[in-house]
Design a protein around this motif. Structure first.
Motif, PDB file in Angstrom:
ATOM      1  N   SER A   1       0.970  -1.276   0.064  1.00  0.00           N
ATOM      2  CA  SER A   1       0.008   0.096   0.102  1.00  0.00           C
ATOM      3  C   SER A   1       1.036   1.433   0.022  1.00  0.00           C
ATOM      4  CB  SER A   1      -1.041  -0.021   1.172  1.00  0.00           C
ATOM      5  OG  SER A   1      -0.311   0.097   2.363  1.00  0.00           O
ATOM      6  N   PHE A   2       2.128   0.979   0.353  1.00  0.00           N
ATOM      7  CA  PHE A   2       3.076   2.220   0.448  1.00  0.00           C
ATOM      8  C   PHE A   2       3.872   2.353  -1.070  1.00  0.00           C
ATOM      9  CE2 PHE A   2       2.396   1.235   4.806  1.00  0.00           C
ATOM     10  CZ  PHE A   2       1.874   2.287   5.311  1.00  0.00           C
TER      11      PHE A   2
ATOM     12  N   LEU B   1       8.141   4.636  -0.545  1.00  0.00           N
ATOM     13  CA  LEU B   1       7.407   4.861   0.663  1.00  0.00           C
ATOM     14  C   LEU B   1       6.615   6.018   0.349  1.00  0.00           C
ATOM     15  CD1 LEU B   1       7.412   3.700   3.425  1.00  0.00           C
ATOM     16  CD2 LEU B   1       9.056   5.467   3.887  1.00  0.00           C
ATOM     17  N   SER B   2       5.498   5.768  -0.398  1.00  0.00           N
ATOM     18  CA  SER B   2       4.739   6.938  -0.834  1.00  0.00           C
ATOM     19  C   SER B   2       3.506   6.896   0.040  1.00  0.00           C
ATOM     20  CB  SER B   2       4.553   6.902  -2.230  1.00  0.00           C
ATOM     21  OG  SER B   2       3.113   7.070  -2.629  1.00  0.00           O
ATOM     22  N   LEU B   3       2.889   7.887   0.205  1.00  0.00           N
ATOM     23  CA  LEU B   3       1.412   7.858   0.849  1.00  0.00           C
ATOM     24  C   LEU B   3       0.518   8.382   0.023  1.00  0.00           C
ATOM     25  CD1 LEU B   3       2.422   9.453   4.303  1.00  0.00           C
ATOM     26  CD2 LEU B   3       1.704   7.274   3.902  1.00  0.00           C
ATOM     27  N   ALA B   4       0.738   8.238  -1.341  1.00  0.00           N
ATOM     28  CA  ALA B   4       0.017   8.900  -2.419  1.00  0.00           C
ATOM     29  C   ALA B   4      -1.256   7.892  -2.390  1.00  0.00           C
ATOM     30  CB  ALA B   4       0.499   8.657  -3.965  1.00  0.00           C
TER      31      ALA B   4
ATOM     32  N   TYR C   1      -2.774   6.582  -0.056  1.00  0.00           N
ATOM     33  CA  TYR C   1      -3.752   7.158   1.202  1.00  0.00           C
ATOM     34  C   TYR C   1      -4.001   8.354   0.976  1.00  0.00           C
ATOM     35  CZ  TYR C   1      -1.763   3.195   3.696  1.00  0.00           C
ATOM     36  OH  TYR C   1      -1.661   1.988   4.181  1.00  0.00           O
ATOM     37  N   ALA C   2      -3.630   9.329   0.090  1.00  0.00           N
ATOM     38  CA  ALA C   2      -4.154  10.595  -0.234  1.00  0.00           C
ATOM     39  C   ALA C   2      -5.217  10.230  -1.176  1.00  0.00           C
ATOM     40  CB  ALA C   2      -3.045  11.378  -0.789  1.00  0.00           C
TER      41      ALA C   2
ATOM     42  N   ALA D   1      -4.161   0.453   0.076  1.00  0.00           N
ATOM     43  CA  ALA D   1      -4.376   1.369   1.045  1.00  0.00           C
ATOM     44  C   ALA D   1      -5.545   1.292   1.812  1.00  0.00           C
ATOM     45  CB  ALA D   1      -4.278   2.526   0.476  1.00  0.00           C
TER      46      ALA D   1
ATOM     47  N   THR E   1      -5.820  -1.616   4.099  1.00  0.00           N
ATOM     48  CA  THR E   1      -5.266  -1.445   5.276  1.00  0.00           C
ATOM     49  C   THR E   1      -5.819  -0.519   6.159  1.00  0.00           C
ATOM     50  OG1 THR E   1      -3.030  -1.545   4.043  1.00  0.00           O
ATOM     51  CG2 THR E   1      -2.862  -0.508   6.167  1.00  0.00           C
ATOM     52  N   VAL E   2      -6.487   0.743   5.728  1.00  0.00           N
ATOM     53  CA  VAL E   2      -7.463   1.216   6.749  1.00  0.00           C
ATOM     54  C   VAL E   2      -8.372   0.707   7.413  1.00  0.00           C
ATOM     55  CG1 VAL E   2      -9.095   3.360   6.699  1.00  0.00           C
ATOM     56  CG2 VAL E   2      -6.913   3.463   5.519  1.00  0.00           C
TER      57      VAL E   2
END
Lengths: 351, 285
Positions: free
Chosen positions: B33-34, B48-51, B53-54, B256, B259-260
């Motif tokens: 998910s990252f 290692l991206s939070l894209a 999740y955004a 993502a 995971t949430v």
């Protein structure tokens, strides 16, 4: 305050099984009354009916003269200590004891002080916050008692609450019941199969058998004037014999056994008994001397006494309890002895 | 008495299977998910991206997650409302034989595929379904009720019907802690049924209540069939949304979302255990 109970023609039938044959029973206010019987005798069915947990098939139950036959348990002025105690495991000691008070709607502070008094009464002062699971058997027993007594019932039912305790604790709690009864003055009804409990606590007791009452009386009456052979055997008088003859001699009876004559003192009834029981604790054995000539079949050591089984020439068998320090030398199975019956050894069995 | 070592030896096949089949894919999901989506290869590459999740915040995706969890919680509560009295009846009222029949009755619906089960509700709830037919014949309504099918109501019915047994069994297990003599004792001290229920039965069955709630909640949160078959146009659930995202091969976003949800559910379990003592369900009686 104490409640008197009247049962009229009470019976209980489960399908094809008659658990309780129609019976009448009056229990006086303030009395310690015991229902004594073996399992299946109907004693538990009867106490459930008195407590309001079951309805009789026929008959009526009255508390102090007013009919409560159809009143459920939560509306009777009577509380029960259950066989498994039924302490609520998710509550502390204090919450258990306060349960009935809170149900009645008493305030928290009022309940608190009553709980403290009740725990004091059963010697558990300071146990308020304890977890039920961490108490010993005797302590749980006391909590169950306090939980019932805090409601100040006019009638307390004890449904074999001493089952499952070891002997020492059993005797201790038994004496506790007696003490609490004298102190509180409510009517107590105890259900038990243990005759020691019944004998030592009861003002009066009922011997139950196969759904019926065999005899009602004081422990003394039941021990000395058992109504029939069943009652005699149930309270521990195993040696029951039919004498060759029984006849009156003034206020006494003259009883002929194996050709010898014995006296049964103070017999007041009009009809003569057919049989007599012999108390095992009123016999002395000697190698020779006075008494019935008998042969020893078996001797068992019981600690403070010996249990002896003796057989007579005409097939009569007797049980005797001989104190450990009073057993004659050379007594062993097969030996010939004389059994002397003391005063009070003979008990008439009325039917 | 088992020694600890031997106990572990006995459990090891199950532990190993759980680790390999259960936890390994989950770990991969969380890790991926990252990662970043690479349009050039149509695949993902380590990052290692939070894209991703955004992206959850875009086009109302978070709203689908929230409503899904809300619907799942509602379905779980409804199952408890229906299942609790049923469990009480099986435990306290029914004879042994009757209890067996009732438990069987709760299980039989599981003998058909969940697809067929969901579909069969169409025949009951539809415009020309059983309920509308009856209501019209009885003259209670003149027009068929539209909101019965292809609606949140229908989804809820479908979820409850599917997952009801999952509350009944933990409740039955929990009810074994409630000795019949507890009820007699409560009654003896003046409590009526309602007070006994509130002060004795419910507190003692809290672990079962929570376990049942959790089963239905988790399964409803992950359900898609009921929503697809019975939900209205545009009705979405987490699993449908994930499906849609997967179809456009946006794997990091799908992971993502997963995971949430995973974190939300684990949080719910830990919270519930702290509050209701789930582990007590398995204590000795």
């Amino acid at each position: 305050m104490a409640i008197g109970i009247d049962l009229h023609g009470v019976s209980r039938v489960f399908g094809a099984v008659t658990a309780l044959a129609p019976l009448d029973l009056a229990i006086r206010a303030g009395e310690f009354f015991t229902l004594l019987g073996s399992s299946g005798s109907g004693k538990s069915t009867l106490i459930r009916i008195i407590g309001g947990f079951d309805r009789p098939t026929t008959g009526s139950v009255a508390f102090d003269g007013s009919d409560v036959t159809h009143l459920p348990a939560n509306r009777r002025n009577c509380n029960t200590v259950f066989q498994d105690l039924a302490l609520f495991p998710h509550m502390t000691v204090a919450q258990n004891v306060a349960y009935g008070l809170r149900t009645r709607g008493e305030s928290r502070t009022q309940a608190e002080s009553k709980v403290r008094d009740a725990l004091q009464l059963v010697d558990l002062a300071g146990f308020e916050g304890r977890n039920i699971a961490h108490l010993s058997g005797g302590q749980r027993q006391r909590v169950a008692l306090a939980r019932s007594l805090v409601l100040e019932p006019g009638l307390l039912l004890l449904d074999e609450p001493l089952t499952g305790l070891d002997e020492r604790l059993r005797q201790q709690m038994r004496d506790e019941f007696g003490r609490l009864h004298r102190k509180i003055g409510a009517t107590f009804i105890l259900v038990t199969h243990n005759q020691d409990e019944a004998m030592s606590l009861s003002d009066r007791m009922a011997i139950m058998h196969r759904g019926g009452v065999e005899q009602v009386g004081t422990p003394d009456e039941i021990l000395n004037r058992p109504a029939n052979e069943f009652v005699a055997r149930f309270i521990g008088l195993e040696s029951i014999i039919t004498p060759e003859s029984i006849e009156r001699a003034g206020t006494d009876l003259r009883v002929q056994i194996a050709g010898q004559s014995f006296t049964l003192a103070d017999y007041a009834r009009d009809d003569l008994p057919a049989k007599v029981a012999i108390r095992p604790d009123r016999i002395t054995l000697s190698p020779d001397g006075a008494g019935l000539p008998l042969v020893i079949e078996e001797i068992r050591f019981r600690g403070l006494h010996y249990d002896c089984r003796l057989r007579g020439p005409d097939g009569v068998t007797l049980g005797a309890e001989i104190a450990s320090d009073a057993i004659p030398e050379g007594l062993e199975p097969g030996a010939q002895v004389r059994a002397d019956l003391h005063r009070g050894a003979l008990i008439p069995v009325l039917a | 008495m088992f020694r600890i070592g031997r106990g572990f030896a006995l459990a090891s096949p199950a532990l190993l299977l759980t680790l390999i089949l259960g936890f390994a894919p989950l770990a991969v999901v969380v890790v991926w998910s990252f990662w970043a989506w690479d349009p050039a290869t149509y695949w993902i590459r380590p990052d290692l991206s939070l894209a991703a999740y955004a992206q959850i915040g875009e086009v109302g995706r978070w709203w689908v997650i929230v409503t899904s969890l809300f619907k799942a919680a509602l379905a779980a509560l409804a199952c408890l409302a229906v299942g609790y009295p049923a469990a009480l009846a099986v435990h306290f009222v029914a004879s042994r034989r009757m209890a067996l029949v009732l438990i069987g009755a709760f299980t039989v619906p599981f003998f058909t595929s969940y697809l067929i089960r969901a579909f069969s509700w169409r025949l009951v709830l539809g415009r020309t379904g059983l309920i509308n037919d009856w209501l019209m014949q009885a003259g209670i309504i003149s027009e068929p009720l539209d909101w019965l099918l292809f609606s949140d109501f229908a989804v809820m019915i479908g979820l409850i019907a599917s997952y009801l047994p999952f509350v009944i069994f933990p409740l039955l297990l929990a009810l074994r802690r409630v000795e019949p003599s507890f009820l007699a004792a409560a009654q003896d001290m003046g409590a009526g049924f309602l007070r006994t229920l509130v002060t004795i039965i419910i507190p003692l069955t809290k672990p079962g209540i929570f376990a049942g709630f959790l089963f239905v909640f988790v399964m409803s949160a992950g359900s898609s069939t009921e929503v697809q078959m019975l939900g209205g146009a545009g009705a979405s659930m987490i699993s449908i949304m994930i499906n849609d995202v997967m179809r456009v091969v946006n794997f990091p976003l799908a992971f993502a979302i997963s995971t949430v949800v995973l974190v939300a559910l684990i949080g719910a379990v830990l919270l519930g255990n702290a509050r209701f003592g789930l582990t007590r369900l398995f204590e000795d009686f």
